[in-house]
Design a protein around this motif. Structure first.
Motif: not given
Length: 307
Positions: A177-181, A199-212, A88-94, A170-172
């Motif tokens: 990665l969400a903690r790092v984001i 825009a760059f940071v949000g998209m890069f961070g989102g793709c990294i977090m959801f890459s798993q 949740a915190s990672g998603s809010i950050s993005i 999902f959260a497991n």
């Protein structure tokens, strides 16, 4: 009596032990043996005067990892409230970064193209970054490596039991990665008011977090995946099942990118990772795991029948 023996060896290519480069060096074994007959003819004394042996690089012991076989109902595959909180915190950050960028575009429509281009760049670089990181933890370090040891062990376990990623909740699957984001993207989003950078940071961070999650879908059964995910995989927006499946077959040294897989062909055809491996080997003497013959740590164990 003197015996002289000359032995010519060959240099084994460190990337492929089956390739030989002849006449790279010569190993010589020189022995001088002198037999002296004492007063008793049935007794002999043999003296070896000299033994010289030039060898190639010493054998490298590749660390092995042992993983317990996971159970289908393993609690380690289930999400906890801590996992959910981090996701949740990672998603809010993005969202903070992306919404701040979108708000700036709404105020000044003339900025619309730059943030879109920045977001696309973030998406492409996230795929490249996922490949580089995946290659590094697949080939170097072990469970005792500081900071990333647990991830290295998890990825090695994934090679042996790839089906477990489809059983992770999902959260497991995303909480690490969400903690790092959270610790990286959130401070940037709160401080920066630059729409292009956000825009760059949000998209890069989102793709990294959801890459798993993209990775998990690449292991999914086609009949069980949502139609929108199949469409994104087939169009190349997300890494496809066939492309990532090639990574789980010998020699396990290609198709490392797990966001879209757009970089896989470029990196593999140009031997980028092979060049990096050679540099690390000749500079530091560190040999990647993918150079060794596949063993039980790499061999996949299939999902039990009927599951």
């Amino acid at each position: 009596m003197s015996i002289s023996l000359q032995y010519k060896s060959v240099f084994r290519h460190p990337r492929d032990p089956h390739k030989c480069c002849p006449q790279q060096f010569t190993a010589r074994v020189q022995c001088a043996a002198t037999t002296r007959q004492s007063r008793k003819p049935d007794q002999q004394v043999v003296a070896v005067d000299e033994l010289q042996l030039l060898t190639s690089t010493p054998p490298l012991v590749i660390p092995t990892m042992t993983q317990k076989k996971p159970m289908l109902d393993d609690p380690d595959l289930q999400s906890t409230w801590t996992h959910r909180a981090w996701v949740a915190s990672g998603s809010i950050s993005i969202l903070i970064s992306l919404l701040k960028s979108a708000n700036s575009v709404a105020i000044d429509p003339n900025l619309s193209l730059e943030p879109v281009f920045a977001g696309l760049t973030g998406y492409l670089l996230a795929d490249l970054g996922s490949g580089v990181y995946h290659w590094a933890i697949d080939n170097y370090g072990d469970a005792t490596t500081p900071l990333v040891g647990a991830q290295i062990e998890a990825f090695q376990g994934h090679h042996r039991f790839p089906w477990t990623i489809t059983r992770r909740e999902f959260a497991n699957n995303l909480h690490a990665l969400a903690r790092v984001i959270t610790f990286t993207v959130l401070p940037i989003g709160l401080v920066s008011n630059e729409p292009v950078f956000n825009a760059f940071v949000g998209m890069f961070g989102g793709c990294i977090m959801f890459s798993q999650q993209f990775h998990a879908w690449a292991h999914g059964t086609k009949s069980k995946l949502p139609s929108v995910v199949l469409a994104l995989q087939d169009s190349g927006v997300l890494v496809s099942r066939a492309e990532h499946g090639a990574h789980h077959h010998a020699p396990y040294n290609n198709n490392y990118c797990i966001v879209s897989g757009a970089w896989n062909k470029i990196l593999d055809e140009n031997n980028v990772f092979e060049a990096l491996e050679m540099i690390l080997y000749f500079r530091l003497g560190v040999r990647p795991r993918s150079w060794s013959e596949p063993n039980s740590d790499w061999s996949e164990e299939a999902l039990p029948l009927g599951q």
